[in-house]
Design a protein around this motif. Structure first.
Motif, PDB file in Angstrom:
ATOM      1  N   GLU A  95     -22.236  16.629  33.497  1.00  0.00           N
ATOM      2  CA  GLU A  95     -22.594  16.660  32.820  1.00  0.00           C
ATOM      3  C   GLU A  95     -22.021  14.681  32.666  1.00  0.00           C
ATOM      4  OE1 GLU A  95     -24.614  16.571  28.679  1.00  0.00           O
ATOM      5  OE2 GLU A  95     -23.059  18.831  29.508  1.00  0.00           O
ATOM      6  N   TYR A  96     -21.079  14.832  32.300  1.00  0.00           N
ATOM      7  CA  TYR A  96     -20.377  13.035  31.770  1.00  0.00           C
ATOM      8  C   TYR A  96     -20.288  12.510  32.974  1.00  0.00           C
ATOM      9  CZ  TYR A  96     -16.703   9.956  30.987  1.00  0.00           C
ATOM     10  OH  TYR A  96     -16.094   8.921  30.837  1.00  0.00           O
ATOM     11  N   GLU A  97     -20.235  13.250  34.560  1.00  0.00           N
ATOM     12  CA  GLU A  97     -20.409  12.050  35.753  1.00  0.00           C
ATOM     13  C   GLU A  97     -21.568  12.067  36.066  1.00  0.00           C
ATOM     14  OE1 GLU A  97     -15.925  14.959  36.466  1.00  0.00           O
ATOM     15  OE2 GLU A  97     -17.784  15.004  37.400  1.00  0.00           O
ATOM     16  N   MET A  98     -22.455  12.828  35.189  1.00  0.00           N
ATOM     17  CA  MET A  98     -23.732  11.407  36.418  1.00  0.00           C
ATOM     18  C   MET A  98     -24.455  11.482  35.090  1.00  0.00           C
ATOM     19  SD  MET A  98     -25.839  15.803  36.739  1.00  0.00           S
ATOM     20  CE  MET A  98     -27.393  15.165  36.877  1.00  0.00           C
ATOM     21  N   GLU A  99     -23.748  11.012  33.706  1.00  0.00           N
ATOM     22  CA  GLU A  99     -23.468   9.944  33.143  1.00  0.00           C
ATOM     23  C   GLU A  99     -23.729   8.674  34.058  1.00  0.00           C
ATOM     24  OE1 GLU A  99     -24.020   9.318  27.738  1.00  0.00           O
ATOM     25  OE2 GLU A  99     -23.732  11.198  28.745  1.00  0.00           O
ATOM     26  N   ALA A 100     -22.244   8.858  33.737  1.00  0.00           N
ATOM     27  CA  ALA A 100     -21.327   7.488  33.947  1.00  0.00           C
ATOM     28  C   ALA A 100     -21.444   6.975  35.640  1.00  0.00           C
ATOM     29  CB  ALA A 100     -19.796   7.883  33.797  1.00  0.00           C
ATOM     30  N   GLN A 103     -25.898   5.558  36.738  1.00  0.00           N
ATOM     31  CA  GLN A 103     -26.241   4.808  37.007  1.00  0.00           C
ATOM     32  C   GLN A 103     -26.146   3.004  37.490  1.00  0.00           C
ATOM     33  OE1 GLN A 103     -23.829   2.519  33.376  1.00  0.00           O
ATOM     34  NE2 GLN A 103     -23.031   4.531  33.362  1.00  0.00           N
ATOM     35  N   ARG A 121     -19.782  -0.832  36.131  1.00  0.00           N
ATOM     36  CA  ARG A 121     -21.154  -0.507  36.502  1.00  0.00           C
ATOM     37  C   ARG A 121     -21.986  -2.366  35.546  1.00  0.00           C
ATOM     38  NH1 ARG A 121     -19.618   2.930  31.623  1.00  0.00           N
ATOM     39  NH2 ARG A 121     -17.398   1.729  31.360  1.00  0.00           N
ATOM     40  N   ASN A 145     -25.789   4.007  41.934  1.00  0.00           N
ATOM     41  CA  ASN A 145     -24.909   5.058  41.505  1.00  0.00           C
ATOM     42  C   ASN A 145     -23.329   4.358  41.977  1.00  0.00           C
ATOM     43  OD1 ASN A 145     -23.620   5.577  44.311  1.00  0.00           O
ATOM     44  ND2 ASN A 145     -26.624   7.129  44.601  1.00  0.00           N
TER      45      ASN A 145
END
Length: 264
Positions: A95-100, A103, A121, A145
């Protein structure tokens, strides 16, 4: 004036000259305002930036346990090409890695001493360039990404460095380059998956740092080895405080160090 608190990397604002702030729990210092003043740094103890435990910090201000387990210190941070969130595969916390990772990311050229390629980023532009002490920088691609940014950087660093020569950066031994031309030279080496994201018309960003006097030679201050230092602050560049005697103090490398600072 005396201040006490845990060091974290300096906050910055890009203005005509970069503005720097040291933020503590109960106070802050606008570092530009203490240029040409005598500053003492006294190391008191360690504190992990995540768990607040009074343990020796291992990297990025984290104790060993936090550095070994937290998703924000995973290997994909240092090696973006190892990102797997776009495949739905977790490293430590999906979950954390998808958000980070899922993007917009920028692959860029920055010139701190000579041209280098890097990844960040999109939300970290221009902060990332300031932290590296780059006096000029330009975006190459904007991809959706971190993985695409990582494989692009891997391809380009076969043709241009991915390291900053921090000694040359601090002594202002720098080259002025046309980064638009440098970017164009690298265009053919962008991987096929990222070619459609090439930024054709972006202009380079120029950055000016608050430095009154550049050192001829640099000696670094390591608070673990020398827990007390005092000197006249002559400049700020990247995440370094530069002193009159040539001492350079890397604030970011001392995240998690609790210090007492006194402006005299």
């Amino acid at each position: 004036m005396r201040y006490e608190g845990m060091l974290t990397k300096m906050k910055t604002e890009l203005e005509d000259t970069v503005q720097y702030y040291l933020i503590f729990e109960l106070d802050f210092i606008h570092v530009n305002q203490i240029l040409d003043k005598r500053l003492s740094i006294n190391f008191l103890n360690f504190r992990c930036v995540h768990c607040n435990g009074q343990k020796k910090v291992f990297a990025q201000g984290h104790c060993y346990q936090c550095f070994s387990t937290l998703p924000q210190t995973g290997e994909w941070i240092r090696s973006p090409e190892m990102s797997k969130a776009h495949l739905g595969i977790a490293d430590r916390d999906l979950e954390y890695e998808m958000e980070a990772q899922l993007q917009p990311h920028i692959v860029y050229l920055a010139n701190s001493s000579d041209v280098k390629v890097g990844v960040t980023r999109k939300t970290q532009i221009p902060t990332r360039w300031i932290d590296q002490g780059a006096h000029e920088a330009i975006e190459i691609v904007e991809v959706p990404n971190r993985y695409l940014a990582g494989i692009t950087e891997v391809a380009l660093k076969k043709h241009v460095s991915d390291k900053t020569n921090w000694r040359r950066m601090l002594t202002n031994d720098i080259k002025d380059l046309n980064l638009e031309e440098e970017r164009e030279k690298l265009k053919e080496y962008i991987p096929a998956e990222a070619k459609d994201y090439y930024l054709e018309n972006n202009k380079e960003t120029e950055i000016r740092f608050p430095v009154l006097q550049f050192p001829k030679k640099v000696k670094t201050l390591n608070l673990t080895k020398a827990p007390y230092y005092e000197g006249v602050l002559k400049g700020i560049k990247g995440q370094y405080l530069i002193f009159e005697d040539g001492t350079a103090f890397n604030v970011r490398a001392h995240e998690g160090y609790v210090v007492e600072l006194e402006v005299k």
